[in-house]
Design an enzyme around this catalytic site. Structure first.
Site, PDB file in Angstrom:
ATOM      1  N   ASP A 180     -36.166   2.167  73.695  1.00  0.00           N
ATOM      2  CA  ASP A 180     -37.611   1.748  74.318  1.00  0.00           C
ATOM      3  C   ASP A 180     -38.806   2.384  73.358  1.00  0.00           C
ATOM      4  O   ASP A 180     -38.669   3.442  72.604  1.00  0.00           O
ATOM      5  CB  ASP A 180     -37.586   2.520  75.642  1.00  0.00           C
ATOM      6  CG  ASP A 180     -39.204   2.421  76.304  1.00  0.00           C
ATOM      7  OD1 ASP A 180     -39.661   1.139  76.534  1.00  0.00           O
ATOM      8  OD2 ASP A 180     -39.838   3.526  76.271  1.00  0.00           O
ATOM      9  N   GLU A 195     -36.990  -2.280  70.451  1.00  0.00           N
ATOM     10  CA  GLU A 195     -38.321  -2.629  71.102  1.00  0.00           C
ATOM     11  C   GLU A 195     -39.519  -2.647  70.172  1.00  0.00           C
ATOM     12  O   GLU A 195     -39.970  -1.382  70.268  1.00  0.00           O
ATOM     13  CB  GLU A 195     -38.405  -2.247  72.588  1.00  0.00           C
ATOM     14  CG  GLU A 195     -39.565  -2.780  73.297  1.00  0.00           C
ATOM     15  CD  GLU A 195     -40.372  -2.016  74.334  1.00  0.00           C
ATOM     16  OE1 GLU A 195     -40.855  -2.768  75.346  1.00  0.00           O
ATOM     17  OE2 GLU A 195     -40.369  -1.020  74.350  1.00  0.00           O
TER      18      GLU A 195
END
Length: 672
Positions: A327, A381
């Site tokens: 993330d 990401e």
């Protein structure tokens, strides 16, 4: 000096060779130093085997790293939750604290915490390596819990490995994966949702919100306890059951791992753990994320790097995860976190805003993960398109297997919001879906989980809006729903058939799940009404959701059984802006779209190689909510353009409006 392979793959990087070489040297030097001092990177990443609570035949040992602490006590029922000299830890070298306890002091399921005293202050803390953390339903306070069941979980997934060429990912949140209001469980997900995912044609499950987080509505991205699977959904054994079950079904399981920041809560998190703000995090303002209201790790501190690398190893080995979606990688790469800074050229990647510590950490993490499991999947990401994200560290890159194509969902929403259907540009669609760095593989997706949250809209909800409430019955005709169903299908089809590595879908979006996600909060009276998935809608044969689910299943089956994504590159055949026709090739496959809102075209000429073609997938089939305007059994023969073959060949196709087709060239038998 030998040029890094990354630079050889992208000639535009030559002016920045010195910056890339410097980053690679830092990585190589640190890796060498770790290997010399710790016997290898895997041994360096074993903090979780040393720190925290561990059981031995003669008793318990507990260790913690807290260099600024003056005193540390283990507290629990055994000490009446107060500091007791009998349970005071002893200070060792390098800020390490330790205590040995008899077997009678703690047992499975007991609760405990730390009470830490530092200069001019003190406070209760959850141990940094706690493997289970529970929130009290009345006080709402968190405590660590002893997790040492007599019977260890028995895995039967030995030898499991991903048997697919390309990840087709089903992104899921366990807590909201049930239809009834409430919080779903790992066990219920394993029994009820995994079979759906398998039947739908996906081969990877991506689990959100696995690491413990205090606020449920954070979607799991404000992590407090990095080694504890969220207890909201069940026990660690329940999570293992889920993963084991997925492996039995041939599904790989990856998790969202959050190493980009941490929750700033102090009593249940890492912030001010030993009384200082910079134990785990950057000092000063750099240690605070201005947009996320959270703390930013100090990737230049070896103790922090060891903590995070051990976290990667822990989830791989203890829970058999098959990889990670990292993330917030963009936030890690730059000191500006990607906020208020447009990346308009290569200079912007290599200015003074790069966080070289974070770059080195990510290279080490990917090296470690693939050393532990060579088949592991790692996904970044990352929205800025940082060069080398998808290149191995040894070649000068960060080492991720894939980068999320985060611009694609934004592109689709912008197109739907800001332009009429007649204004859609075929060349722009093809460009936006196929643009990527030459050295990287990407994961394409039409919409993100953020677009399913309150305040935004999924593609289906944006296309259909209020009509979804009254006209999703197959008995109720609606031109608005007809448009929404048709575009929902072909948007997904063009996205996956142009993908440069893999594809992702957030749970429920494949069948156009209505409305939005709204986690329990004060503003909705702590309701779970929207924090769930209405699977029954897709199962109901009287509703149009069934059409969308059936198309998604057929689409994935066609793509995976024919290994379509392995045929690269993608060649543009035709982009006719007036007719809204888009056609492209992948190997022997021809993919054709008519995006026109009203016009259908008989005998439309598509340039192709000579041969005969058959339709594999047709979005206009009635079982997909189409109008059955195409004879799918017909074979199509390429004909010369004009009177001679010198001008090339074309297929003459009937292309109804808002329809997508996948055709395959049939080999011609050789004559002997």
């Amino acid at each position: 000096m030998t040029m890094l392979p990354l630079i050889e793959k992208d000639d535009w990087l030559r002016p920045y060779a010195s910056a890339l070489e410097a980053t690679h040297s830092r990585y190589r030097d640190l890796l060498e130093e770790i290997c010399d001092a710790h016997g290898g990177l895997i041994h360096f990443a074993e903090n979780h085997l040393f720190f925290g609570l561990h059981s031995y035949s003669e008793g318990w040992v507990f260790r913690e790293w807290a260099p600024n602490a003056e005193k540390i006590y283990l507290v629990g029922d055994f000490s009446d939750w107060k500091p007791d000299e009998s349970f005071r830890l002893q200070r060792k070298d390098h800020g390490i604290w330790e205590i040995f306890l008899s077997k009678t002091v703690l047992k499975h399921l007991d609760f405990y915490k730390l009470y830490i005293e530092w200069p001019f202050g003190s406070g209760y803390r959850i141990p940094a390596y706690a493997r289970r953390v529970i929130q009290d339903s009345e006080t709402l306070l968190f405590s660590a819990q002893v997790w040492h069941p007599e019977k260890r979980f028995e895995w039967n997934d030995e030898g499991f490995h991903q048997s697919f060429s390309h990840p087709i990912i089903y992104e899921a949140h366990v807590g909201m994966a049930q239809e009834a209001g409430g919080v779903g469980t790992y066990r219920a997900f394993a029994e009820n949702v995994l079979p759906r995912i398998k039947k739908a044609g996906y081969n990877v499950v991506q689990l959100m919100a696995v690491q413990e987080h205090p606020y449920y509505g954070s979607f799991g991205y404000h992590v407090s306890n990095f080694f504890a699977p969220s207890s909201r959904f069940g026990t660690p054994e329940d999570l293992k059951y889920l993963i084991n079950k997925a492996h039995e079904m041939g599904l790989a399981v990856i998790m969202d791992i959050v190493h980009s920041h941490a929750v700033k809560n102090e009593e249940e998190g890492l912030s001010r753990f030993d009384g200082t703000l910079d134990q785990y995090f950057y000092p000063g303002e750099r240690g605070f994320h201005p947009a996320w209201d959270s703390r930013c790790f100090d990737y230049g501190k070896k103790e922090v790097v060891a903590f995070l690398l051990s976290n990667c190893r822990y989830w791989l080995e203890e829970f058999h995860f098959d990889g990670f979606r990292f993330d917030g990688v963009t936030s890690m790469l730059y000191t500006h976190h990607g906020l208020g800074k447009a990346i308009s050229g290569y200079d912007d990647y290599f200015d003074n805003s790069r966080d070289n510590n974070a770059l080195t950490y990510l290279m080490l993490a990917n090296h470690l993960i693939h050393k532990i499991n060579p088949n592991a999947i790692t996904i970044a990401e990352e929205v800025s398109g940082y060069p080398g994200t998808g290149v191995p560290p040894e070649e000068g890159g960060l080492g991720f297997d894939y980068r999320l194509s985060m611009g694609i969902p934004d592109f689709w929403i912008k197109l739907i919001k800001d332009m009429t259907d007649e204004e859609w540009n075929m060349g722009t669609i093809f460009h936006e879906l196929t643009i990527h760095r030459p050295e990287e593989r990407t994961i394409s997706y039409t919409e993100s989980h953020d677009q399913a949250l309150v305040g935004d809209k999924t593609i289906m909800f944006r296309l259909a809006d209020k009509e979804m409430y009254e006209f999703m019955s197959k008995e109720k005709p609606s031109l608005v729903i007809d448009r929404a169903v048709a575009l929902h299908k072909i948007i997904r089809l063009v996205t996956i058939t142009t993908a440069n590595g893999g594809y992702l879908n957030f749970m429920g979006n494949e069948f156009g799940h209505p409305e939005w996600i709204d986690f329990p909060r004060e503003g909705n009276h702590w309701s779970y009404h929207y924090a769930r998935r209405q699977w029954s809608l897709a199962d109901d044969p009287t509703l149009k959701y069934e059409w969308l689910a059936a198309f998604d299943r057929a689409m994935l089956t066609t793509v995976t059984e024919n290994d379509l994504l392995s045929f690269n590159p993608v060649y543009l055949n035709l982009a006719n802006e007036g007719d809204k026709i888009l056609a492209f090739n992948r190997g022997e496959f021809l993919i054709v779209f008519n995006f026109h809102p009203t016009r259908s075209f008989p005998d439309y000429g598509i340039p192709v190689a000579p041969g005969k073609y058959q339709i594999l997938l047709n979005s206009d089939r009635p079982e997909f909510g189409g109008f059955d305007r195409i004879d799918q059994q017909q074979l199509y023969f390429a004909r010369p353009v004009g009177k001679t073959p010198n001008n090339g060949f074309q297929l003459k196709l009937y292309l109804p409006n808002r329809t997508g087709l996948i055709l395959k060239k049939i080999p011609t038998p050789r004559l002997h």
